[in-house]
Write a protein that holds these residues in place. Structure first.
Motif, mmCIF file in Angstrom:
data_model
loop_
_atom_site.group_PDB
_atom_site.id
_atom_site.type_symbol
_atom_site.label_atom_id
_atom_site.label_comp_id
_atom_site.label_asym_id
_atom_site.label_seq_id
_atom_site.Cartn_x
_atom_site.Cartn_y
_atom_site.Cartn_z
ATOM 1 N N PRO A 1 31.336 67.792 40.929
ATOM 2 C CA PRO A 1 31.301 66.360 41.248
ATOM 3 C C PRO A 1 30.492 66.056 42.493
ATOM 4 C CG PRO A 1 33.545 67.115 40.791
ATOM 5 C CD PRO A 1 32.695 68.336 40.932
ATOM 6 N N ALA A 2 30.082 64.822 42.622
ATOM 7 C CA ALA A 2 29.370 64.380 43.818
ATOM 8 C C ALA A 2 30.272 64.452 45.038
ATOM 9 C CB ALA A 2 28.851 62.963 43.619
ATOM 10 N N PHE A 3 31.555 64.176 44.856
ATOM 11 C CA PHE A 3 32.551 64.274 45.921
ATOM 12 C C PHE A 3 33.555 65.340 45.505
ATOM 13 C CE2 PHE A 3 30.935 59.947 45.823
ATOM 14 C CZ PHE A 3 30.525 59.755 47.133
ATOM 15 N N ASP A 4 33.536 66.471 46.209
ATOM 16 C CA ASP A 4 34.323 67.620 45.765
ATOM 17 C C ASP A 4 35.438 67.978 46.736
ATOM 18 O OD1 ASP A 4 34.851 69.539 43.843
ATOM 19 O OD2 ASP A 4 33.684 71.079 44.869
ATOM 20 N N GLY A 5 35.766 67.065 47.649
ATOM 21 C CA GLY A 5 36.839 67.337 48.594
ATOM 22 C C GLY A 5 38.199 67.337 47.923
ATOM 23 N N LEU A 6 39.187 67.848 48.617
ATOM 24 C CA LEU A 6 40.531 67.945 48.056
ATOM 25 C C LEU A 6 41.091 66.575 47.708
ATOM 26 C CD1 LEU A 6 42.974 69.711 47.350
ATOM 27 C CD2 LEU A 6 43.738 69.443 49.739
ATOM 28 N N ALA A 7 40.861 65.600 48.582
ATOM 29 C CA ALA A 7 41.408 64.261 48.345
ATOM 30 C C ALA A 7 40.757 63.571 47.157
ATOM 31 C CB ALA A 7 41.240 63.406 49.598
ATOM 32 N N ALA A 8 39.568 64.024 46.735
ATOM 33 C CA ALA A 8 38.865 63.391 45.625
ATOM 34 C C ALA A 8 39.152 64.051 44.286
ATOM 35 C CB ALA A 8 37.363 63.405 45.884
ATOM 36 N N GLN A 9 39.963 65.089 44.255
ATOM 37 C CA GLN A 9 40.222 65.801 43.011
ATOM 38 C C GLN A 9 40.959 64.908 42.013
ATOM 39 O OE1 GLN A 9 38.969 68.898 42.220
ATOM 40 N NE2 GLN A 9 37.888 68.483 44.144
ATOM 41 N N PRO A 10 40.686 65.070 40.709
ATOM 42 C CA PRO A 10 41.346 64.228 39.697
ATOM 43 C C PRO A 10 42.868 64.289 39.759
ATOM 44 C CG PRO A 10 39.510 65.415 38.725
ATOM 45 C CD PRO A 10 39.675 65.952 40.116
ATOM 46 N N PHE A 11 43.436 65.454 40.114
ATOM 47 C CA PHE A 11 44.893 65.552 40.209
ATOM 48 C C PHE A 11 45.431 64.568 41.238
ATOM 49 C CE2 PHE A 11 48.983 67.261 41.376
ATOM 50 C CZ PHE A 11 49.497 67.724 40.183
ATOM 51 N N VAL A 12 44.755 64.440 42.364
ATOM 52 C CA VAL A 12 45.173 63.497 43.405
ATOM 53 C C VAL A 12 44.999 62.061 42.911
ATOM 54 C CG1 VAL A 12 44.765 62.716 45.765
ATOM 55 C CG2 VAL A 12 44.602 65.153 45.202
ATOM 56 N N PHE B 1 48.460 79.299 33.452
ATOM 57 C CA PHE B 1 47.658 78.182 33.934
ATOM 58 C C PHE B 1 46.674 78.674 34.992
ATOM 59 C CE2 PHE B 1 51.568 76.094 32.506
ATOM 60 C CZ PHE B 1 51.042 75.104 31.694
ATOM 61 N N ALA B 2 45.448 78.186 34.904
ATOM 62 C CA ALA B 2 44.424 78.486 35.900
ATOM 63 C C ALA B 2 44.121 77.205 36.671
ATOM 64 C CB ALA B 2 43.165 79.020 35.226
ATOM 65 N N TRP B 3 44.362 77.219 37.980
ATOM 66 C CA TRP B 3 44.126 76.046 38.820
ATOM 67 C C TRP B 3 42.733 76.151 39.441
ATOM 68 C CZ3 TRP B 3 47.665 72.113 39.023
ATOM 69 C CH2 TRP B 3 48.911 72.388 38.459
ATOM 70 N N HIS B 4 42.030 75.045 39.488
ATOM 71 C CA HIS B 4 40.650 75.064 39.963
ATOM 72 C C HIS B 4 40.236 73.659 40.366
ATOM 73 C CE1 HIS B 4 39.765 73.266 36.031
ATOM 74 N NE2 HIS B 4 40.478 74.246 35.494
ATOM 75 N N ARG B 5 39.114 73.546 41.036
ATOM 76 C CA ARG B 5 38.544 72.233 41.332
ATOM 77 C C ARG B 5 37.938 71.647 40.062
ATOM 78 N NH1 ARG B 5 37.862 70.839 46.708
ATOM 79 N NH2 ARG B 5 38.417 72.487 48.209
ATOM 80 N N ASP B 6 37.684 70.360 40.103
ATOM 81 C CA ASP B 6 37.133 69.698 38.919
ATOM 82 C C ASP B 6 35.781 70.305 38.560
ATOM 83 O OD1 ASP B 6 36.829 67.892 36.834
ATOM 84 O OD2 ASP B 6 35.882 66.384 38.114
ATOM 85 N N ARG B 7 35.581 70.519 37.263
ATOM 86 C CA ARG B 7 34.307 71.023 36.776
ATOM 87 C C ARG B 7 34.055 70.415 35.411
ATOM 88 N NH1 ARG B 7 36.858 77.077 36.190
ATOM 89 N NH2 ARG B 7 37.936 76.777 34.209
ATOM 90 N N PHE B 8 32.793 70.173 35.108
ATOM 91 C CA PHE B 8 32.460 69.580 33.819
ATOM 92 C C PHE B 8 31.063 70.029 33.426
ATOM 93 C CE2 PHE B 8 31.549 66.772 37.285
ATOM 94 C CZ PHE B 8 30.348 66.133 36.981
ATOM 95 N N VAL B 9 30.699 69.724 32.186
ATOM 96 C CA VAL B 9 29.494 70.296 31.590
ATOM 97 C C VAL B 9 28.402 69.247 31.474
ATOM 98 C CG1 VAL B 9 28.531 71.311 29.484
ATOM 99 C CG2 VAL B 9 30.743 72.089 30.356
ATOM 100 N N PHE B 10 27.184 69.650 31.839
ATOM 101 C CA PHE B 10 25.975 68.853 31.607
ATOM 102 C C PHE B 10 25.354 69.350 30.304
ATOM 103 C CE2 PHE B 10 21.422 68.196 31.809
ATOM 104 C CZ PHE B 10 21.281 66.930 32.355
ATOM 105 N N GLY B 11 25.185 68.437 29.326
ATOM 106 C CA GLY B 11 24.591 68.819 28.059
ATOM 107 C C GLY B 11 25.470 68.459 26.885
ATOM 108 N N SER B 12 24.896 68.543 25.703
ATOM 109 C CA SER B 12 25.581 68.210 24.461
ATOM 110 C C SER B 12 26.193 69.468 23.866
ATOM 111 C CB SER B 12 24.590 67.587 23.464
ATOM 112 O OG SER B 12 25.205 67.389 22.206
ATOM 113 N N ALA B 13 27.476 69.431 23.590
ATOM 114 C CA ALA B 13 28.178 70.602 23.069
ATOM 115 C C ALA B 13 27.569 71.034 21.738
ATOM 116 C CB ALA B 13 29.658 70.289 22.880
ATOM 117 N N GLY B 14 27.175 72.293 21.642
ATOM 118 C CA GLY B 14 26.609 72.837 20.414
ATOM 119 C C GLY B 14 25.139 72.571 20.224
ATOM 120 N N ASN B 15 24.527 71.796 21.133
ATOM 121 C CA ASN B 15 23.110 71.456 20.981
ATOM 122 C C ASN B 15 22.250 71.957 22.141
ATOM 123 O OD1 ASN B 15 23.154 70.053 18.498
ATOM 124 N ND2 ASN B 15 24.069 68.274 19.527
ATOM 125 N N GLY B 16 22.828 72.761 23.021
ATOM 126 C CA GLY B 16 22.080 73.217 24.179
ATOM 127 C C GLY B 16 20.827 73.987 23.784
ATOM 128 N N GLY B 17 19.708 73.585 24.319
ATOM 129 C CA GLY B 17 18.452 74.256 24.035
ATOM 130 C C GLY B 17 17.740 73.770 22.792
#
Length: 676
Positions: free
Chosen positions: A435-446, A407-423
């Protein structure tokens, strides 16, 4: 989430028992005191070996076996769902496997709570439970066994598969999608034989016969169908169930999540190829099937509410009238946001009506299927689990990824763009964003841990809730939460306003002040079920999301107007003229009948007649306020589309159905028109 309509099936499963329970068993005190039961004809059961209100003693679950077994199943199901969702690459057939693991977790939860099985007597029977053979699922008195659902349901499924296979050989050019209408019609024939003596099943057969056969034989003709279908496809393609994407606008923020989740789940479950330029054959069935299921839930809920006060015949007629109204019929065939909103709101209003006309102490019936038990309590808890567990696990896996080696633990991250259609032309370049709010208390796990706490509290409350009124109210708030996820603030605001108006009109404030309406539990239910996506979206996208959804698509549509028609109150009168055809001819008589009936004072000396009259008055008052509030609210909006008035259509269908029932005479049940 589609497990929610299961509750309506449980409500109608005991039709044989309900024949002994008249609306007169509930009598409201005109002075405002709580309802008191006149008669309780249904068997009931209580948890933990207690004695029910009906005096029946019940055995408690044996030892700690069920807790250990249920806990292991719950952990196994939750862990399986977690592993599927945290994979670096999406799991093949992940939706199907996710549904199965969620089902395992739900069964484990029921077992751990001691609800799935009960202590058995020496003779092998289960204390306090009604065997399923005593319900409408088995043979009726005087009915050939071959016409019971125990025979016709397997026969229906067999015919469905046989017709599909036969057409696959005889007419391979049609394909399975082309043969589906004939297979569906063939499957409905055996069910129709059982439906003759089972009104709830009759509603299902008639409704399915009207809506289902040609659901996917024509293309996605409405531009919103292709629009929303593409957003749902991107959920699967991007493997992102929070941030929505539409290439024309980049981020898609103008509609809540419910329609996109159910369509993505349906496409994943039915194996629709969601990759870019895959051009899957007949995705129409997959996109529209969830809307059919919600339509059937709305029709069954209308039947359940009307039959409580006016009898089974009136319930069937009201459901059939609603199913054949053009506004409702057309929207049941379109994969747009209106049916998810209207159907869940209709189910919520029906549950509220059933709760308000229920006694305060009656307990629900438990049914035995071999060693397993089933009741409305199980249905509500299962629906809650199917709605909450995937959301909680999905959030908790946004901070962990299963990769080669662990398992790799990390802060929330997500993709801007359409999968397979980039460019590609018309598509933005793909990049990773934070995310706009990237503090520990705002993480999806919390966030997931917070929602898990709310879910645990609700489960604890439901574990001991055996009273019918309490379970109906849980279901009311649950469907309000789904409606909130389908359309935003109107999803819970409209049912809430109707409930307040009903309390004021009936002068039954005692229900609110005494805590009978479970407002605190209801708010927790709406927040826990309906809010996780909104919070996650705000944390990820900040004020831009709320400005678009709340300001532009809520406030501006109400006040300034947004790319729609405008007009006075006359606009929706015209639209209802089309939308209620041909039943619009009975609408004036329905309004007149409502005006007379809901004011009719039940002055008969017979207590049973008094109880029946009060229940009818309460239901009519609720339905009238429902239709009026919906019409006034959407007429007051500056933005007007023809389908905005559909929330008032179910109430109109109910009133017309009750009026139509009155034309058949005073005997308000199916025996007046069908030989038993």
């Amino acid at each position: 989430m589609l497990a929610a309509p299961i509750f309506l099936g449980i409500c109608s499963m005991s039709e044989r028992d309900d024949e002994t329970r008249d609306p007169a068993t509930v009598a409201s005190n005109p002075g405002g005191e709580a309802n008191t039961p006149v008669e309780d004809a249904l068997p009931a059961s209580s948890p933990e070996g207690a004695t029910s209100a009906s005096g029946v003693s019940h055995a408690a679950p044996s030892g700690r076996v069920h807790r250990v077994r249920g806990g292991l199943l719950l952990l196994l199901g939750a862990a399986g769902t977690f592993l599927i969702m945290c994979r670096e690459q999406s799991q093949p057939h992940g939706v199907l496997w996710g549904m199965l693991t969620t089902l395992v977790a739900t069964l484990g939860l029921l077992d751990a709570a001691g609800l799935l099985t009960a202590g058995a007597r020496a003779d092998g029977s289960v204390a306090g439970a009604t065997d399923w053979r005593e319900t409408g699922l088995h043979r009726r008195e005087g009915e050939p066994f071959a016409l019971s659902p125990a025979v016709t349901v397997p026969l229906s499924l067999g015919l469905f598969a046989l017709v599909l296979a036969a057409f696959g050989v005889a007419a391979p050019h049609l394909g399975r999608a082309g043969a589906l209408p004939l297979a569906i019609l063939a499957a409905l024939v055996p069910l129709a034989l059982s439906a003759i003596r089972r009104p709830a099943l009759l509603v299902f057969v008639v409704g399915a016969g009207i809506v289902l056969p040609f659901l996917g034989v024509y293309g996605l003709w409405d531009p919103w169908e292709t629009h929303y279908g593409e957003v749902a496809r991107e959920i699967l393609s991007r493997d992102d169930w929070i941030s929505l994407w539409w290439a024309q606008e980049d981020w898609f923020w103008s509609k809540p999540i419910f329609i996109f989740w159910i369509e993505a789940l349906s496409m994943g479950l039915l194996g629709v190829d969601f990759h870019p330029d895959a051009n899957p054959v007949h995705p129409e069935w997959a996109l529209r099937l969830p809307h059919f299921l919600l339509t059937m839930g709305a029709l069954l809920s209308v039947y359940a509410l009307v039959q409580r006060a006016f009898g089974k015949r009136a319930g069937v007629l009201a459901a059939v009238v609603l199913a054949t109204m053009p506004h409702f019929f057309l929207l049941s065939h379109q994969a747009i946001t209106d049916m998810p909103f209207v159907s869940t709101m209709t189910m919520a209003m029906a549950m509220l009506g059933l709760a308000l006309t229920e006694t305060s102490e009656r307990e629900v019936t438990t049914y035995r299927f071999g060693p397993l038990l089933l009741s409305a309590q199980h249905a509500v808890l299962a629906a809650l689990s199917f709605a909450c567990i995937p959301q909680i696990v999905m959030l908790m896996t946004r901070n962990v990824t299963l990769v080669t080696g662990g398992f790799a633990w990390h802060r929330d991250r997500f993709v801007f763009g359409s999968a397979g259609n980039g460019g590609n032309p018309g598509n933005a370049a793909i990049r990773e964003v934070t995310p706009a709010f990237d503090g520990l208390a705002a993480q999806p796990f919390v966030q997931g841990l917070c929602w898990l706490l709310g879910f645990s509290v609700l489960v604890w409350m439901l574990r001991r809730e055996r009273r019918a009124r309490g379970l109906y109210l849980f279901a009311f708030y649950f469907f309000c939460a789904l409606s909130f996820m389908a359309k935003g603030i109107p999803g819970f605001a409209l049912p809430g306003l109707v409930a307040m108006f009903w309390l004021a009109a009936s002068r039954r404030w005692d229900l609110l002040l005494s805590g009978e309406l479970r407002v605190g539990r209801g708010m927790l239910t709406v927040v826990t079920v309906g809010m996780p996506w909104y919070v996650a979206m705000y944390v990820r996208h900040g004020q831009g999301f709320t400005d678009r959804l709340l300001v532009h698509d809520h406030i501006n549509r109400l006040t300034a107007g947004v790319h729609g028609d405008t007009g006075s109150i006359e606009y929706f009168f015209e639209q209802l003229g089309f939308g209620l055809f041909p039943w619009i001819g009975l609408a004036p008589f329905a309004v007149a009948a409502w005006a007379m009936l809901h004011r009719e004072a039940p002055v008969e000396a017979d207590g049973a007649d008094v109880g029946r009259g009060l229940v009818r008055r309460d239901v009519l008052m609720l339905v009238g306020l429902w239709g009026t509030a919906a019409f006034v609210l959407f007429s007051a909006m500056t933005t007007k589309f023809h389908h905005y008035i559909v929330p008032a259509v179910p109430a109109s269908g109910i009133l017309v159905g009750i009026t139509l029932d009155g034309l058949f005479g005073r005997r308000s049940d199916l025996r007046a028109v069908t030989a038993r």
